[in-house]
Design an enzyme around this catalytic site. Structure first.
Site, mmCIF file in Angstrom:
data_model
loop_
_atom_site.group_PDB
_atom_site.id
_atom_site.type_symbol
_atom_site.label_atom_id
_atom_site.label_comp_id
_atom_site.label_asym_id
_atom_site.label_seq_id
_atom_site.Cartn_x
_atom_site.Cartn_y
_atom_site.Cartn_z
ATOM 1 C CG HIS A 13 7.448 -29.483 4.140
ATOM 2 N ND1 HIS A 13 8.053 -30.701 3.555
ATOM 3 C CD2 HIS A 13 8.127 -29.029 4.983
ATOM 4 C CE1 HIS A 13 9.144 -30.761 4.542
ATOM 5 N NE2 HIS A 13 9.090 -29.991 5.543
ATOM 6 C CD GLU A 52 -3.337 0.692 2.223
ATOM 7 O OE1 GLU A 52 -4.156 -0.116 1.854
ATOM 8 O OE2 GLU A 52 -3.140 1.226 3.003
HETATM 9 O O1 F6P Z 1 -7.977 0.312 2.492
HETATM 10 C C1 F6P Z 1 -7.485 1.437 2.673
HETATM 11 C C2 F6P Z 1 -7.399 2.040 4.208
HETATM 12 O O2 F6P Z 1 -7.584 3.106 4.080
HETATM 13 C C3 F6P Z 1 -6.061 1.500 4.614
HETATM 14 O O3 F6P Z 1 -4.939 2.362 4.340
HETATM 15 C C4 F6P Z 1 -6.295 1.689 6.165
HETATM 16 O O4 F6P Z 1 -5.476 0.780 6.913
HETATM 17 C C5 F6P Z 1 -7.814 0.808 6.023
HETATM 18 O O5 F6P Z 1 -8.415 1.311 4.898
HETATM 19 C C6 F6P Z 1 -8.644 0.976 7.386
HETATM 20 O O6 F6P Z 1 -8.996 2.493 7.523
HETATM 21 P P1 F6P Z 1 -9.756 2.958 8.737
HETATM 22 O O7 F6P Z 1 -8.644 2.969 9.831
HETATM 23 O O8 F6P Z 1 -9.909 4.562 8.564
HETATM 24 O O9 F6P Z 1 -10.684 2.271 8.988
#
Ligand code: F6P
Length: 548
Positions: free
Chosen positions: A387, A356
């Site tokens: 394995h 990410e």
């Molecule tokens: O999937 C994107 C994202 O923004 C991540 O970067 C983040 O860790 C996750 O969603 C959860 O976001 P939040 O903590 O705002 O619920």
């Protein structure tokens, strides 16, 4: 935004390209034969770790050239910008200060002219208060029973870090508490998490930086209904819910008293939030003292990263080797292979951390890159992986650089198991590097026809990272090392490592399609023919629609 020479046009890059041509076919067998000191030379001992990078396809000149590339990219200055609270997350105009969360120096950390440390220390004190009360059975549910089941509801950075650390440090955990995690919007996850629990003894931690994430909010509402239906009162929410968030308004709207909310800040990226309030479940599980040891480990590595010359700097060397394989050898993936069962979620955690962060293709001044950026990160603990997928690592057509992580002393004292475990780890690194020549195979008397099958080319790079024992400090050291590795690579690739716009499109489309799935069967959709047909199929087979 800064204008920088295209990475691939720099003299430093071109020198590396030239150098690559020279070294590409050199075998590690020769590198070790030519330099008996190599195993010591290409190794850094610091922060309780030994980082042995001798089994890489590099010589001193390679490292010098990579270090020059780092200099060219102003790495030192960029590190200082992060530690000094500059807004290096350019597309979101935010500082990046996860290092302040574990700053144990007693010194201030400034962001926008204000010291962030009092706020951080206040939250840690509040986390301690909550954690101590739970661990001493003093946190009572609505009916007066002590809570003993803790369910963290969150996803991505609000889940993977706490899951990984709770698992990695399970040895240090309080076994009277039952700490579980719910992330997936698939209701199976929450249903299975609560199926055998009594709401009277269950506390939910709703962990979400934004407090708007669809998965987390849907799961949190299901949890709230489970609790309030049981007690027949909304008031029960106060005893059974804690929020970890930057979004006070939405926490209040959800019905959680802000007394039960622990805040963090927009300069904490989701995937870098483990040492913020998001780590509450970890503190509850292992206790305050162990959690502080965990922070101490992070802090030690942060200092090492900031202060150590790059040629002895573990995260910098990790990053440069990654660039070497990614951009010159064309390796597409990178494996993280802990020889420690407790660390079985470590690779999954850094899948988000790395992918990410560095899965980007636009430079910091808005141009498309003309080189490869972040690799695919994956891995499983050894010896299980041996394995499963090691066959491809040894004899496949792809080169997959890997980190092998292991400890000298087993936590449960089972020396026989442990010797076998670590013998395997060291042996794998040796086999990857040196392989087995066809001459060696022939000497063993193998049938001529089978010789090619039993030959191992070797020359497959690994880093071996070892420490005496898996402790909270060492886990902190390791996590911070990988975080900073990702940072360094982002700087070299000239990308913004701290935003994540790539997750947005899917979220928006899911919102639109959700409405369409819930609309009448004959309602029009305006998608491509594949998407429309999938929506139609779902609607036509959906039992609730049929009964409409
Ligand atoms: O999937 C994107 C994202 O923004 C991540 O970067 C983040 O860790 C996750 O969603 C959860 O976001 P939040 O903590 O705002 O619920």
């Amino acid at each position: 935004m800064t204008k920088r020479e295209y990475l691939t046009e720099t003299a430093e890059w071109k020198l590396l390209e030239e150098h690559f041509k020279k070294i590409e076919s050199t075998h590690m067998r020769d590198l070790f034969r030519n330099d008996p000191e190599r195993g010591r030379k290409f190794r850094v001992d610091n922060c309780g770790l030994i980082f042995d990078y001798s089994k890489n396809r590099v010589i001193e000149e390679t490292m010098d050239l990579l270090l020059k590339l780092a200099e060219k990219c102003s790495l030192k200055e960029e590190i200082e910008k992060m530690f000094n609270g500059e807004r290096i997350n350019g597309t979101e105009n935010r500082a990046v200060l996860h290092v302040a969360l574990r700053n144990r120096s007693g010194k201030p950390v400034m962001c926008d002219g204000a010291d962030v440390m009092p706020g951080i220390l206040n939250v840690i004190a509040r986390m301690k208060n909550i954690s101590d009360r739970i661990r001493k059975s003093e946190w009572k549910g609505f009916s007066g029973k002590s809570v003993k089941n803790i369910i963290n509801i969150g996803i991505g950075g609000s889940d993977l870090g706490p899951v990984m650390a709770c698992e990695a440090l399970k040895y240090y955990s309080n076994r009277d508490l039952n700490v579980r995690f719910v992330s997936n919007i698939d209701s199976t996850h929450i249903r299975e998490a609560i199926i055998d629990l009594n709401p009277e003894e269950t506390l939910f931690i709703v962990a979400s930086k934004t407090f708007t994430t669809m998965e987390t909010m849907t799961n949190a509402l299901t949890a709230k209904k489970w609790v309030t239906d049981f007690f027949g009162s909304e008031k029960a929410v106060a005893n059974h819910f804690i929020a970890l968030s930057t979004n006070k308004n939405d926490v209040e709207k959800f019905g959680i008293d802000t007394e039960n909310m622990l805040e963090f800040w927009d300069w904490v990226g989701g995937r870098y939030s483990l040492t913020s309030a998001i780590g509450l479940s970890v503190m509850i599980s292992i206790g305050y003292d162990n959690f502080i040891r965990f922070l101490d480990g992070f802090h030690e590595m942060d200092n090492h990263f900031r202060d150590t010359p790059f040629d002895k700097n573990i995260p910098v060397i990790m990053a440069l080797l990654g660039v070497w394989y990614n951009n010159f050898f064309g390796c597409e993936t990178y494996a993280i292979l802990p020889y420690e069962q407790y660390m079985h979620r470590f690779a999954a955690y850094f899948q988000q951390g790395d992918m990410e962060s560095n899965g980007k293709s636009i430079t910091r001044d808005g141009r498309r890159v003309n080189y490869s950026t972040g690799p695919v990160i994956w891995g499983e603990p050894g010896t299980n992986g041996q394995h499963a997928f090691y066959q491809l690592l040894h004899q496949g057509t792809k080169i997959i650089p890997a980190d092998l992580i292991g400890f000298v002393n087993p936590l449960h004292g089972d020396r026989d198991h442990h010797n076998k475990l670590i013998a395997n780890m060291i042996a794998q690194a040796e086999a990857f590097a040196f392989g087995k020549t066809s001459e060696e195979v022939v000497k063993e008397g193998v049938d001529e026809k089978l010789v090619p099958y039993k030959t191992f080319e070797g020359n497959r790079p690994t880093n071996v990272i070892m420490s005496e024992r898996l402790t909270p400090e060492i886990l902190g050291n390791l996590i911070a090392a990988y975080e900073h590795k990702i940072f360094v690579q982002g700087i070299i690739w000239d990308i913004f490592s701290f935003d994540q716009w790539g997750v947005e499109l899917g979220k928006v489309l899911a919102g639109k399609i959700l409405k369409e799935l819930e609309a009448g069967e004959n309602e029009e959709t305006d998608h491509d023919s594949s998407t429309s047909e999938l929506i139609k199929y779902y609607r036509s087979r959906c039992v609730e629609q049929k009964n409409k």
